[in-house]
Every structure is written in structure tokens, then in C-alpha cells.
Design an enzyme around this catalytic site. Structure first.
Site, PDB file in Angstrom:
ATOM      1  N   THR A 132       0.896  -1.323   0.159  1.00 47.88           N
ATOM      2  CA  THR A 132       0.030   0.106   0.175  1.00 47.88           C
ATOM      3  C   THR A 132       0.885   1.274  -0.069  1.00 47.88           C
ATOM      4  O   THR A 132       2.185   1.216   0.022  1.00 47.88           O
ATOM      5  CB  THR A 132      -1.041  -0.025   1.263  1.00 47.88           C
ATOM      6  OG1 THR A 132      -0.136   0.324   2.523  1.00 47.88           O
ATOM      7  CG2 THR A 132      -1.628  -1.389   1.473  1.00 47.88           C
ATOM      8  N   CYS A 133       0.313   2.368   0.111  1.00 46.54           N
ATOM      9  CA  CYS A 133       1.131   3.682   0.150  1.00 46.54           C
ATOM     10  C   CYS A 133       1.745   3.802   1.210  1.00 46.54           C
ATOM     11  O   CYS A 133       2.679   4.440   1.369  1.00 46.54           O
ATOM     12  CB  CYS A 133       0.187   4.948   0.035  1.00 46.54           C
ATOM     13  SG  CYS A 133      -0.989   5.096   1.199  1.00 46.54           S
ATOM     14  N   GLU A 197      -7.786   4.121  10.854  1.00 45.18           N
ATOM     15  CA  GLU A 197      -8.328   4.155   9.457  1.00 45.18           C
ATOM     16  C   GLU A 197      -8.676   2.702   8.929  1.00 45.18           C
ATOM     17  O   GLU A 197      -8.130   1.765   9.214  1.00 45.18           O
ATOM     18  CB  GLU A 197      -7.178   4.920   8.631  1.00 45.18           C
ATOM     19  CG  GLU A 197      -6.217   4.071   8.473  1.00 45.18           C
ATOM     20  CD  GLU A 197      -5.886   3.374   6.959  1.00 45.18           C
ATOM     21  OE1 GLU A 197      -6.907   3.405   6.258  1.00 45.18           O
ATOM     22  OE2 GLU A 197      -5.010   2.523   6.817  1.00 45.18           O
ATOM     23  N   GLY A 198      -9.698   2.948   8.056  1.00 46.01           N
ATOM     24  CA  GLY A 198     -10.349   1.568   7.554  1.00 46.01           C
ATOM     25  C   GLY A 198      -9.780   1.143   6.397  1.00 46.01           C
ATOM     26  O   GLY A 198     -10.410  -0.036   5.911  1.00 46.01           O
ATOM     27  N   GLN A 203      -7.499  -3.358   2.015  1.00 43.45           N
ATOM     28  CA  GLN A 203      -6.313  -3.855   1.194  1.00 43.45           C
ATOM     29  C   GLN A 203      -6.068  -5.439   1.802  1.00 43.45           C
ATOM     30  O   GLN A 203      -5.834  -6.356   0.761  1.00 43.45           O
ATOM     31  CB  GLN A 203      -5.160  -3.029   1.565  1.00 43.45           C
ATOM     32  CG  GLN A 203      -5.433  -1.538   1.114  1.00 43.45           C
ATOM     33  CD  GLN A 203      -4.843  -1.767  -0.553  1.00 43.45           C
ATOM     34  OE1 GLN A 203      -4.727  -2.455  -1.095  1.00 43.45           O
ATOM     35  NE2 GLN A 203      -5.342  -0.438  -1.116  1.00 43.45           N
ATOM     36  N   GLY A 278      -9.820   6.808  -8.137  1.00 45.91           N
ATOM     37  CA  GLY A 278     -10.037   5.618  -7.642  1.00 45.91           C
ATOM     38  C   GLY A 278     -10.760   5.705  -6.295  1.00 45.91           C
ATOM     39  O   GLY A 278     -11.308   6.931  -5.847  1.00 45.91           O
ATOM     40  N   MET A 280      -9.127   6.341  -3.384  1.00 55.19           N
ATOM     41  CA  MET A 280      -8.541   7.328  -2.625  1.00 55.19           C
ATOM     42  C   MET A 280      -8.744   8.604  -3.348  1.00 55.19           C
ATOM     43  O   MET A 280      -9.321   9.719  -2.514  1.00 55.19           O
ATOM     44  CB  MET A 280      -6.834   7.398  -2.688  1.00 55.19           C
ATOM     45  CG  MET A 280      -6.326   5.976  -1.957  1.00 55.19           C
ATOM     46  SD  MET A 280      -6.188   6.395  -0.235  1.00 55.19           S
ATOM     47  CE  MET A 280      -4.572   7.262  -0.074  1.00 55.19           C
TER      48      MET A 280
END
Length: 529
Positions: A132-133, A197-198, A203, A278, A280
Site C-alpha cells: 500500500t502507500c 483508518e479503515g 487492502q 479511484g 483514494m
């Protein structure tokens, strides 16, 4: 999980693990601190042990030994006395800068290929990639902890172009229970930059779907691990309410823009460009609207996503204008605030793109990893660039309240982790049950065949069937007791998990099943290639 709890491999780890393989309870940390000089033995014996620890044939034999034979002949005690290990090798926003994470990142479309390559490594049985980021984490089930870590690290280095030493400088490395608890904490949002955060749970669900759908050589352990992680993440959110009021990365990006823009209502007058529609990007748009933005341009590959967002927000007084990727630079020329959140593997903005834009004090907020705004843009006159590593100042404000809820979550994590460990431990008896039955059946069949070769000619078919039936009945009656004591039933609690594990180890020794179990495990691994 706090980064301080991670274990970093010492230079003597591989040799140390061999010296301690007779003590399965030794922790990884203990193994790493025991040096080679602490063990009294002559040089010749030491060379032989090191050769076995390296899982390599001697140079003269290497050309004639198959990979299966190499594994089978190497460090057999280590592979049979110690079960396969769950290992996580990771770099996150807590341990590594964005410059390194973006080079290591694996796009979602490439997850299946990456998992297949990892499962092709000699000591890796199962694998999963969570990229992920904020993190790049590889979960594996390894035949050998230390050889598995070495192979995965070299794979990461080859794929990213980052040296193994640089990866080790920024990694965290966790084994078994620690690796399990870490994934559960990640799934619950306890290891995120934005506590609670969800999006990370989604992911983890994507990884779980990939493991179940594609398989890619995976067995039950990694699949069960991610399934339990999803359960843990869901329980934490439902039972602690840790996600209520918690900002996401997208909302933190909007808050950061508000802090950097002048004026009492900066978004109402700013020309806003959002690149990427997307998940985000959609959240960025929603938070922009909630903060007073009434008009924005959205650049995306397809118009359908932007149209769906526009339809979803038709009750709000906001104008959302779609533009194609070909029009991105023209749109950037008119924008004062630019949010980027795409999955592009290469930057969308380079120095030469920004330098030719009309003079304007532009704010770039880049929440993509790999970054959409190249590092060459940083420091240019008229361009202020922020990325995911700059969001800490925004999320710190409401961290204290969620930290209290995180303490409540730890009990749930511990409960779910204990449940997974019990299931994993109980699974260790399945191969023993199968192999024990197979071995006794071979003995029975050989004895019946020997008997029939001497007396079968004097017997009719009915008597032959009776001998076959009687021998099978005797075998099943003898095996009934051991089989019962090899099975763990969490619901009835007829015997403890510890008793089942001890029985499994005892029967494996008594019936000399170690080598056969190892051969089955390794052959299954090579059959997947």
C-alpha cells in the site's frame, strides 16, 4: 505493532540457529545473540555444520544433486524438529522513507506474479504480498526461517534495485506469533499513520481474495492467517469504535492543503485539480466538498468513475468536471491546488512539466506510492510539494483519543491471535495422522502379501478376503487410540492443545516419521514449480 518490537537478524544468525536447533523454544532474539565462538568444537566439525546450515552441497557434488535432494540432505534436524515458520518482512511509513517504499511497491495487478515468484523460491512454501502507500510487507510460510528470509530479501533487492544492506537497514522482521499479531494490528488500523483508518482492512481483504482465488501454490496457513486478520480487524472496529471520527489519508491530505493555503475559506476560491478517481481520489473529492470546495476538475483514465462520483454527490452544490489524461498538463496550468492519487508506476509530473506552467504559487499534495510528483519538482520556485510522509502533523491532533481505544483493541487482537495459533498448532498433526496410517498400511499390506505367498494357494477367495478384512480391522483398532490423541477439538476440550502437540511429537519419533514427513513437504513444494 511498535517498530521497536521488530527483530533484526544478526550476522551470525544462520550459524546460531543451527547450534540451537535442539531447543525449539529458543526465541529468534536468543538465537541471534549466540555467537559461533560460544560453542566448543573443532574447526573440522564446525565447517561441516556450517555447510549443512547453508543447505548447500559441497562444490564437487553440486552439479549432480537435484534441488529436491539438496533440501532433503540439508539440516534435516532443523526442518523436522522445528515446524515451518510464518515470517513477515516489511518496510512501512514507520521505518522507511517514501523514496524507498515506492521502489519496493508492488502494484495490485502484479500481486499474483509476485506471489508466484516468491513461492518458487527454494525455502518458501506459501506467500502473500501486502503493498500500500504506507507499507510493503511480504508474508511467507518458510521451510527454514533464516534461509527463507535470505531468499525473500534477495528477491526484493533484485526486483527493486535496492541493495540487501539498505533493505535490512529499514526493515522489520517478525516471526510466528509476532508476525501474526502484527498483521492483525495492521488489519485493525493500529499500525497505520492514521490510527484506526479503515482503508487498510480493504487492502487485507484484497490479499485474502487473491490467496483464495489464485492459490499460486498457497496452502492453508497463509489463507487462514489473512482470514483471521480480517476477522480481527472487523471485531476491533465494531467493538471499540476506533474508526469513529478518525481521519483517512485522503481527509488528512485535504486538511494539509487547508493549512498551507491562505485565507479564511481557501478552497472556495482555489482552482482545484484532482488526478485519479479511484478509492483514494473519491475520498479526496468528498472531503473537498465537505470543506467548502464548490468546483473542481477531475482527471482520470475513464469518464465512468467520475460520472458515478458526480451522480453520488448530485445533492451537493458542487461542479465536477471530467478531463482525460491527455488534458492533464493543460488542467494543471490553471490549477492552484493539485491532488494526485493514481497507481502510476512512474511520476506524472517532472521538472520540465512544472517549469513551463504559467507562474503561479501551486500546491501539490501527492498521496500516491510510488509518488506521482517526481522528486525533481521539490524545491522549484512556485511549487510546494507534500507527500504521504508529510501528513503526520495533521493526524496528530486526534491521536490521543484513538490511542485509548487502541488499548481496548489489544485484547481483541490477543484473543484472535490465540485462536489462530491454536488452529495452526492443531494443523501440525494432520500430516502425522496421514503418514502414520500410510506407514502402518504398508506394514499390514506387506505382511498379508508374505502370508499369502506361503498359504494363499491353499485358500479360497472367501478366506483370502477374511484375512484381508481381519488385518485391516486389527490395524484400525490399534490406530484408533493414537488417532484420537492426535486430534484437537477446541469445542469439546477433551484434551489440551499442548497434549496434542506432545502426542504428535512423540508418535513422530516412535514411528520414525521425521524423514518421510520432510520428504513429503519438500516434494509438495517442488511439485508446485
Amino acid at each position: 505493532m511498535a517498530v521497536s518490537s521488530a527483530f533484526v537478524v544478526s550476522p551470525n544468525l544462520e550459524t546460531s540457529s543451527l547450534l540451537n536447533h535442539h531447543n525449539p523454544s529458543s526465541s529468534p532474539t536468543t538465537l541471534g545473540l549466540i555467537g559461533i565462538r560460544a560453542h566448543p568444537m573443532n574447526n573440522r566439525t564446525m565447517r561441516g555444520l556450517i555447510q549443512r546450515a547453508r543447505c548447500e552441497p559441497s562444490p564437487s557434488d553440486a552439479a549432480n544433486v537435484s534441488p529436491l535432494k539438496q533440501l532433503k540432505n540439508s539440516a534435516i534436524d532443523r526442518y523436522t524438529r522445528e515446524r515451518s515458520s510464518i515470517v513477515v518482512i516489511g518496510l512501512s511509513i514507520h521505518t522507511a522513507p517514501v523514496e524507498m517504499r515506492e521502489r519496493l511497491a508492488v502494484p495490485e495487478a502484479e500481486w499474483p506474479d509476485a506471489v508466484a515468484e516468491l513461492c518458487g523460491l527454494n525455502h518458501i512454501e506459501e506467500a502473500a504480498v501486502l503493498s500500500t502507500c504506507n507499507r510493503m510487507e511480504i508474508y511467507v510460510l518458510a521451510l527454514s526461517q533464516h534461509r527463507g528470509v535470505k531468499e525473500v530479501t534477495e528477491w526484493m533487492s533484485k526486483r527493486s534495485g535496492i541493495s540487501v544492506s539498505d533493505i535490512r537497514q529499514h526493515w522489520f522482521l517478525l516471526y510466528n506469533e509476532d508476525a501474526t499479531q502484527h498483521l492483525f494490528q495492521v488489519s485493525a488500523g493500529l499500525d497505520s499513520l492514521v490510527l484506526g483508518e479503515g482503508q487498510i482492512l480493504n487492502q487485507v481483504k484484497k490479499v485474502d481474495r487473491l490467496v483464495k482465488e489464485k492459490k499460486n501454490g498457497n496452502g492453508r496457513v497463509i489463507s487462514d492467517l489473512f482470514e483471521k486478520a480480517i476477522s480481527a480487524g472487523g471485531r476491533v472496529r465494531n467493538e471499540t469504535n476506533i474508526g469513529s471520527g478518525a481521519v483517512s489519508l485522503s481527509s488528512a491530505a485535504v486538511e494539509l492543503a487547508l493549512k498551507k493555503l491562505p485565507g479564511p475559506a481557501p478552497l472556495s476560491s482555489a482552482t482545484v485539480l484532482v488526478i485519479g478517481a479511484g478509492n483514494m481520489g473519491k475520498l479526496v473529492i468528498k472531503h473537498l466538498v465537505s470543506k467548502g470546495c464548490t468546483r473542481m476538475v477531475v482527471v482520470n483514465r475513464s469518464q465512468e468513475r467520475v460520472a458515478a462520483i458526480r451522480e453520488e454527490m448530485k445533492s451537493r452544490s458542487v461542479e465536477i468536471i471530467y478531463k482525460s489524461l491527455d488534458e492533464m498538463l493543460a488542467c494543471a496550468a490553471e490549477a492552484s491546488v493539485i491532488f494526485t492519487s493514481t497507481s502510476s508506476a512512474t511520476p506524472l509530473f517532472f521538472k520540465e512539466h512544472v517549469e513551463v506552467l504559467p507562474p503561479l504559487r501551486r500546491l501539490f499534495v501527492d498521496i500516491s506510492v510510488p509518488r506521482n510528483v517526481g522528486s525533481c519538482v521539490y524545491g522549484l520556485d512556485g511549487a510546494r510539494v507534500y507527500n504521504v510522509d508529510d501528513l503526520e502533523e495533521v493526524v496528530a491532533a486526534n491521536k490521543e483519543d484513538r490511542a485509548r481505544k487502541a488499548k481496548e483493541a489489544q485484547g481483541i487482537i490477543a484473543d484472535e491471535s490465540k485462536s489462530f495459533e491454536a488452529r495452526w498448532d492443531s494443523m501440525q498433526s494432520f500430516p502425522t495422522i496421514k503418514k502414520l496410517r500410510s506407514k502402518i498400511e504398508r506394514i499390514r499390506a506387506a505382511s498379508v502379501e508374505k502370508f499369502m505367498s506361503k498359504h494363499g494357494s491353499d485358500m479360497d477367495e472367501k478366506k483370502k478376503d477374511a484375512v484381508e478384512y481381519l488385518s485391516r480391522d486389527i490395524m484400525n483398532r490399534i490406530l484408533h487410540g493414537p488417532m484420537v490423541h492426535l486430534r484437537y477439538d477446541e469445542k469439546t476440550g477433551s484434551r489440551t492443545l499442548g497434549e496434542v502437540i506432545e502426542n504428535n511429537q512423540a508418535l513422530t519419533r516412535m514411528f520414525e516419521l521425521e524423514a518421510e514427513l520432510l520428504e513429503d513437504k519438500i516434494r509438495a513444494k517442488f511439485d508446485k514449480k
